[in-house]
Scaffold this motif. Structure first.
Motif, PDB file in Angstrom:
ATOM      1  N   PRO A 165     -14.277  -3.291  -1.071  1.00 43.37           N
ATOM      2  CA  PRO A 165     -13.364  -4.427  -0.852  1.00 43.37           C
ATOM      3  C   PRO A 165     -12.075  -4.018  -0.151  1.00 43.37           C
ATOM      4  CG  PRO A 165     -14.269  -4.493  -3.072  1.00 43.37           C
ATOM      5  CD  PRO A 165     -14.666  -3.172  -2.494  1.00 43.37           C
ATOM      6  N   MET A 166     -11.516  -2.868  -0.518  1.00 37.76           N
ATOM      7  CA  MET A 166     -10.278  -2.401   0.099  1.00 37.76           C
ATOM      8  C   MET A 166     -10.509  -2.007   1.558  1.00 37.76           C
ATOM      9  SD  MET A 166      -7.117  -2.063  -0.436  1.00 37.76           S
ATOM     10  CE  MET A 166      -5.601  -1.141  -0.159  1.00 37.76           C
ATOM     11  N   LEU A 167     -11.651  -1.403   1.850  1.00 38.15           N
ATOM     12  CA  LEU A 167     -11.947  -1.023   3.235  1.00 38.15           C
ATOM     13  C   LEU A 167     -11.973  -2.259   4.138  1.00 38.15           C
ATOM     14  CD1 LEU A 167     -14.779   1.641   2.737  1.00 38.15           C
ATOM     15  CD2 LEU A 167     -12.397   2.050   3.402  1.00 38.15           C
ATOM     16  N   PHE A 168     -12.609  -3.329   3.669  1.00 35.14           N
ATOM     17  CA  PHE A 168     -12.655  -4.543   4.478  1.00 35.14           C
ATOM     18  C   PHE A 168     -11.259  -5.137   4.665  1.00 35.14           C
ATOM     19  CE2 PHE A 168     -17.304  -4.845   3.670  1.00 35.14           C
ATOM     20  CZ  PHE A 168     -17.704  -5.119   4.972  1.00 35.14           C
ATOM     21  N   MET A 172       0.813  -1.223   0.000  1.00 39.43           N
ATOM     22  CA  MET A 172       0.000   0.000   0.000  1.00 39.43           C
ATOM     23  C   MET A 172       0.842   1.266   0.000  1.00 39.43           C
ATOM     24  SD  MET A 172      -3.280  -0.867   2.419  1.00 39.43           S
ATOM     25  CE  MET A 172      -2.357  -1.379   3.858  1.00 39.43           C
ATOM     26  N   VAL A 173       2.044   1.181   0.588  1.00 41.50           N
ATOM     27  CA  VAL A 173       2.897   2.376   0.687  1.00 41.50           C
ATOM     28  C   VAL A 173       3.295   2.840  -0.715  1.00 41.50           C
ATOM     29  CG1 VAL A 173       5.111   3.269   1.479  1.00 41.50           C
ATOM     30  CG2 VAL A 173       3.765   1.762   2.961  1.00 41.50           C
ATOM     31  N   GLY A 174       3.002   4.081  -1.015  1.00 40.49           N
ATOM     32  CA  GLY A 174       3.341   4.631  -2.318  1.00 40.49           C
ATOM     33  C   GLY A 174       2.354   4.281  -3.413  1.00 40.49           C
ATOM     34  N   GLY A 175       1.298   3.538  -3.088  1.00 35.31           N
ATOM     35  CA  GLY A 175       0.316   3.167  -4.095  1.00 35.31           C
ATOM     36  C   GLY A 175      -0.762   4.221  -4.264  1.00 35.31           C
ATOM     37  N   ARG A 176      -1.498   4.106  -5.365  1.00 35.70           N
ATOM     38  CA  ARG A 176      -2.644   4.994  -5.609  1.00 35.70           C
ATOM     39  C   ARG A 176      -3.888   4.272  -5.104  1.00 35.70           C
ATOM     40  NH1 ARG A 176      -3.384   5.274 -10.939  1.00 35.70           N
ATOM     41  NH2 ARG A 176      -1.825   3.697 -11.457  1.00 35.70           N
ATOM     42  N   ILE A 177      -4.089   4.350  -3.779  1.00 31.02           N
ATOM     43  CA  ILE A 177      -5.097   3.527  -3.115  1.00 31.02           C
ATOM     44  C   ILE A 177      -6.496   4.029  -3.441  1.00 31.02           C
ATOM     45  CG2 ILE A 177      -5.970   2.711  -0.891  1.00 31.02           C
ATOM     46  CD1 ILE A 177      -3.149   2.975   0.202  1.00 31.02           C
TER      47      ILE A 177
END
Length: 742
Positions: A355-358, A345-350
Motif C-alpha cells: 500500500p505504501m509503495l503505491f 514521511m520525513v522522520g518517520g519509520r517508513i
C-alpha cells in the motif's frame, strides 16, 4: 473472522437453498458494505472492458499508416474507452471504497439513506448497459467522451449512439448525485458520539467535500445532456449554429462539469493517500488542518477553472486572463497537500509494504502531472500543446498515475478489513512494478510525441521521424499494465479464498474501521471505543501518551435531521440544473432570433396561475403547522388546497402550451421556443413530482397516521415545494417580465 468461520460459511453455501438466498440477498441488499462490494465488482468488470478498448486503440497506433481498425471503429473505441474509464470504472470504484469505509470511520451503522444508496448503485450497471447497448443499436457513439457539438448533433451523427451515450450519462449522473446526497447526510447526521467534524479521518473529510463538488458539477452535465437530447430527438436549436444555436455553449456547459470532474475523480485518491501514508510512516498526518482546508479551497476554485480547456476557442483576453489566473491559483492548495504528505514521511519509520509503495508512486506521478498541468494554465503554451499528444499524456498522468495508483494502494490497504484475508505481498509487488514500468513507458513518451507535433484524436499517422518507435514503445507499455491488472485480479481471487488470516488490525492503524472485526458484522460495531482525538485506536494502545484532545471533549453531538439535510442537498443540486437552463435562455435572449418570441406569451393569464402556485406555498406552510399540532382536519384542508392550487398551475401551463401549439409554435420552431419549452417544461415536471408526493401525505393524514418521523418527511416535502415555487419566481421574471422591460 477466522478460518473456522470461513469454512462454516462456505459449507453453508453448498446447500442449494442457501446459495439461492445468498444471491438474492446480494441483489436486494441495502447494507452499505455489500453495496460497496457491488460497486467494486462492477468497476472491475468495466475496467476489463475499458482496458480491452484501450488495447485495441494502442494496437492501431503501434505503427504508422496502420489499417488494423476502420477510422469510424477507432472513433467509437475512443469515445467508449474515455466514457467507460471515467464514469464506469474510476467513479464506481471510488464510490465503492467510500461506501464501505466512510460509515465505519465515523462509527455509523449504515448510510443515512440505505435504499437511496442501493438505488444509486443499480443505476451504474443500468447506465453501463445503456451505453454499450448502443453497439447493437446502429453503432457506438463516435464523437469523443466530450461529445462536442455540432459533431454530436443529428445532421452529423445520425445513428442512435449519441442518444444512448447521453441517456446513459444522465442515468449515471442521477446515481452520482444520489451518492453525494447520501454522503453529506451521513457525515452530518450519523456520526458517533465524540466524532466531531474536527476529528473526522481525512478520508472521510475529503470525500465529504468531494460530495459537494458532485452536487454542484453533475447537474450542469445533466442540464447539458437534456438540451442535447432535445436537439436530437425534438429538433431543438440549442447547439446547432445554422439554427441560431451555439456550439461554444456546449463547451462551456461540458467543461463547467468536466474540470470539477477531474477533482471528483482525484479527491478519493487524496483521501486514500492521507490515510495510508501516516499509518506506514508511523506518524500522524502533518498539518491535518492544512490538508482539510486545502480540500475546501480546491473544491471552490475547481468551479472557476473550466475555461482553460477553451483557450483556443477565442473567448477574449479578459476571459482568458481570468481562467489562467484561477488555474494557476488552484496549484497552491494542491501543492500544500503534496508538501503535507511528504512532510509526514520525513522522520518517520517508513514501512515499504505494497500500500505504501503505491502511495509513493502516486506522489511522484501526481507531482509530474501537476507540473505539466500548470503549463495548460499559460495561454501561449496551451495554444501550442492543446491539440497534441502532450495533453493526452498529462490527462493520463492524473487519471492513471495518480488515481489508479492511489486506488490500488487503497485496495491493498483495506482488502484485509473487507475479506478477513491478507493479499499476497509478493504478487502485490509484481503488480506494483509492472504497473509503474508500464505506465511510464506508455505515457512519458507521449509528452515527447506531443512536443514533436503528433496530434491527438487521430486513428493513424504518417511515418515521420521518431513517431513510429515512440508509439510502439507506448503500446508495449500497455501490455505491461495489462499484465499488472491480471496479476492484481489473480491476487484478489486467490487471497479471498486462501490468503493469510488478517486479524482485526493488521497494519496497526488508528481509525475506527480497524476497531471492528474483519470483515465487520452487519451492524458494523459491537462496541465503539471512546473518541477523544483524531486517532482513537492510538489512544487505546498508548494510554500514557494519547493524542491531544481536538475540540470540545464531549460525547454530545447535535445531529441535524437526515431528511432535512438530504432534501436541502438535493435542492442545491436542482438549483444548479435550473441555473444552467436559465443561463442558456438568457444567453440566447441577448441575441434575438427571427420568428416567435416572448410577445407570443399571455403574461396576464400566466400571472394568474402563478399566483395560485405562490399561494400554494402559504397553504403548505399552514398544513405544516397543523401537522406539528396534530390538527387532522386543518391538515387535510390545507394540504388538499395546496394540491388543488398546484393542479391549477399545471392546468394553466398546459393551456398556455396548447395555445402556442395552435399557432404553430413548438420546441422545433426557433431558438426562443426551444429554450422556453425546455425551461418551463422541466419546471412543470418538478411541480408534477410534488403533486405525486403530496397526495401520499394527504392519504396518510386521512388514515390518521402521525407516526414518528412523518413530520420530518413532510417538512422535507415542504422544502421541495417551496423550492419549486422559488424557481418559478426566477422563470417568471426572466421569461415573462424581462421582455416587458426591454
Amino acid at each position: 473472522m477466522n478460518g473456522t468461520t470461513t469454512t462454516a460459511t462456505l459449507a453453508t453455501l453448498l446447500d442449494p437453498a442457501a446459495r439461492a438466498h445468498h444471491r438474492l440477498a446480494w441483489l436486494s441488499t441495502v447494507d452499505h458494505k455489500r453495496i460497496a462490494v457491488l460497486y467494486l465488482v462492477t468497476g472491475l468488470f468495466f475496467f476489463v472492458v475499458g482496458g480491452i478498448e484501450a488495447l485495441f486503440m494502442r494496437l492501431q497506433l503501434a505503427v504508422p499508416n496502420n489499417h488494423f481498425l476502420h477510422p469510424d471503429t477507432f472513433n467509437q473505441l475512443f469515445t467508449m474507452h474515455g466514457t467507460t474509464m471515467i464514469f464506469l470504472v474510476v467513479m464506481p470504484v471510488s464510490f465503492g471504497l467510500v461506501n464501505y469505509f466512510l460509515p465505519l470511520q465515523i462509527g455509523a451503522r449504515d448510510m443515512a439513506f440505505p435504499r437511496l444508496n442501493a438505488f444509486g448503485f443499480w443505476l451504474v450497471p443500468f447506465g453501463g448497459i445503456l451505453l454499450h447497448f448502443s453497439v447493437l443499436a446502429g453503432g457506438a457513439p463516435a464523437v469523443g467522451w466530450f461529445s462536442y457539438t455540432p459533431l454530436s448533433e443529428t445532421p452529423y451523427s445520425s445513428t442512435l449512439g449519441v442518444d444512448y451515450w447521453a441517456v446513459a450519462l444522465f442515468v449515471l449522473g442521477i446515481g452520482s448525485i444520489s451518492f453525494a446526497i447520501n454522503i453529506i447526510a451521513t457525515v452530518i447526521s450519523r456520526r458517533a458520539p465524540g466524532m466531531t467534524m474536527r476529528r473526522l479521518p481525512l478520508f472521510t473529510w475529503i470525500n465529504f467535500v468531494n460530495a459537494f463538488i458532485i452536487i454542484l458539477a453533475l447537474p450542469v452535465l445533466n442540464a447539458g445532456l437534456a438540451m442535447l437530447l432535445i436537439d436530437r430527438q425534438l429538433e431543438g436549436h440549442f447547439f446547432l449554429p445554422f439554427r441560431g444555436g451555439s456550439a461554444v455553449l456546449w463547451q462551456h456547459i461540458f467543461w463547467a462539469f468536466g474540470h470539477p470532474e477531474v477533482y471528483i475523480l482525484v479527491f478519493p485518491a487524496f483521501g486514500i493517500v492521507s490515510e495510508v501514508i501516516p499509518v506506514f510512516s508511523r506518524k500522524p498526518i502533518f498539518g491535518y488542518e492544512f490538508v482539510a482546508g486545502s480540500s475546501v479551497a480546491i473544491a471552490i476554485l475547481s468551479m472557476s477553472v473550466w475555461g482553460h480547456h477553451m483557450f483556443t476557442v477565442g473567448m477574449g483576453r479578459a476571459a482568458d486572463s481570468f481562467f489562467a489566473i484561477s488555474s494557476l491559483l488552484i496549484a497552491i492548495p494542491t501543492g500544500v497537500k503534496v508538501l503535507n504528505w511528504t512532510a509526514t514521511m520525513v522522520g518517520g519509520r517508513i514501512r515499504f509494504d505494497v500500500p505504501m509503495l503505491f502511495c509513493i508512486a502516486f506522489l511522484v506521478q501526481f507531482l509530474c502531472a501537476g507540473i505539466t498541468g500548470i503549463s495548460h494554465a499559460v495561454v501561449p503554451l496551451d495554444w501550442q500543446t492543446k491539440n497534441s499528444y502532450f495533453l493526452i499524456a498529462h490527462f493520463h498522468f492524473v487519471a492513471v498515475g495518480a488515481i489508479v495508483f492511489a486506488i490500488m494502494g487503497g485496495v491493498q490497504y483495506w482488502f484485509p478489513k473487507m475479506s478477513g484475508r491478507m493479499l499476497s505481498e509478493r504478487l502485490g509487488k509484481w503488480t506494483f512494478w509492472l504497473m509503474v514500468i508500464g505506465f511510464n513507458m506508455t505515457f512519458v513518451i507521449q509528452h515527447v510525441l506531443g512536443l514533436l507535433g503528433m496530434p491527438r484524436r487521430v486513428f493513424t499517422y504518417p511515418d515521420l521521424p521518431h513517431w513510429g518507435w515512440m508509439n510502439m514503445l507506448s503500446t508495449v507499455g500497455v501490455l505491461f499494465m495489462a499484465a499488472a491488472s491480471l496479476i492484481l485480479v489473480w491476487n484478489l481471487v486467490v487471497s479471498f479464498f486462501g490468503g493469510k488470516i488478517a486479524g482485526d488490525n493488521p497494519w496497526n492503524a488508528w481509525t475506527l474501521e480497524w476497531a471492528t472485526t474483519s470483515p465487520p458484522p452487519h451492524e458494523n460495531f459491537h462496541v465503539l471505543p471512546p473518541i477523544r482525538s483524531r486517532r482513537p485506536l492510538w489512544d487505546i494502545a498508548n494510554p500514557d501518551r494519547p493524542d491531544p484532545v481536538v475540540g470540545k471533549n464531549t460525547s454530545e453531538i447535535e445531529s441535524p435531521d437526515k431528511n432535512k439535510v438530504g432534501i436541502l442537498t438535493f435542492i442545491l443540486s436542482e438549483a444548479g440544473f435550473f441555473a444552467v437552463l436559465l443561463l442558456a435562455y438568457l444567453y440566447f435572449y441577448a441575441r434575438p432570433q427571427p420568428g416567435p418570441g416572448p410577445k407570443e406569451l399571455a403574461v396576464g393569464r400566466t400571472l394568474v396561475f402563478s399566483l395560485c402556485l405562490f399561494a400554494s406555498s402559504f397553504t403548505l406552510w399552514r398544513s405544516e403547522i397543523a401537522m406539528s399540532k396534530r390538527h387532522r382536519g386543518a391538515l387535510l384542508g390545507w394540504l388538499a388546497l395546496t394540491i388543488a392550487l398546484g393542479g391549477v398551475f399545471l392546468v394553466g401551463q398546459g393551456t398556455e402550451y396548447w395555445k402556442l401549439f395552435q399557432t404553430g409554435v413548438d420546441v422545433s420552431t426557433n431558438l426562443f421556443a426551444t429554450t422556453f419549452f425546455t425551461l418551463t417544461g422541466f419546471h412543470g415536471l418538478h411541480v408534477l413530482f410534488g403533486l405525486i408526493a403530496l397526495p401520499i401525505f394527504l392519504w396518510l393524514a386521512w388514515q390518521g397516521d402521525f407516526a414518528l418521523g412523518r413530520e420530518s418527511a413532510f417538512a422535507a416535502a415542504g422544502y421541495y415545494w417551496h423550492f419549486v415555487d422559488i424557481v418559478w419566481v426566477f422563470v417568471l421574471l426572466t421569461v415573462y417580465i424581462l421582455p416587458l422591460l426591454r
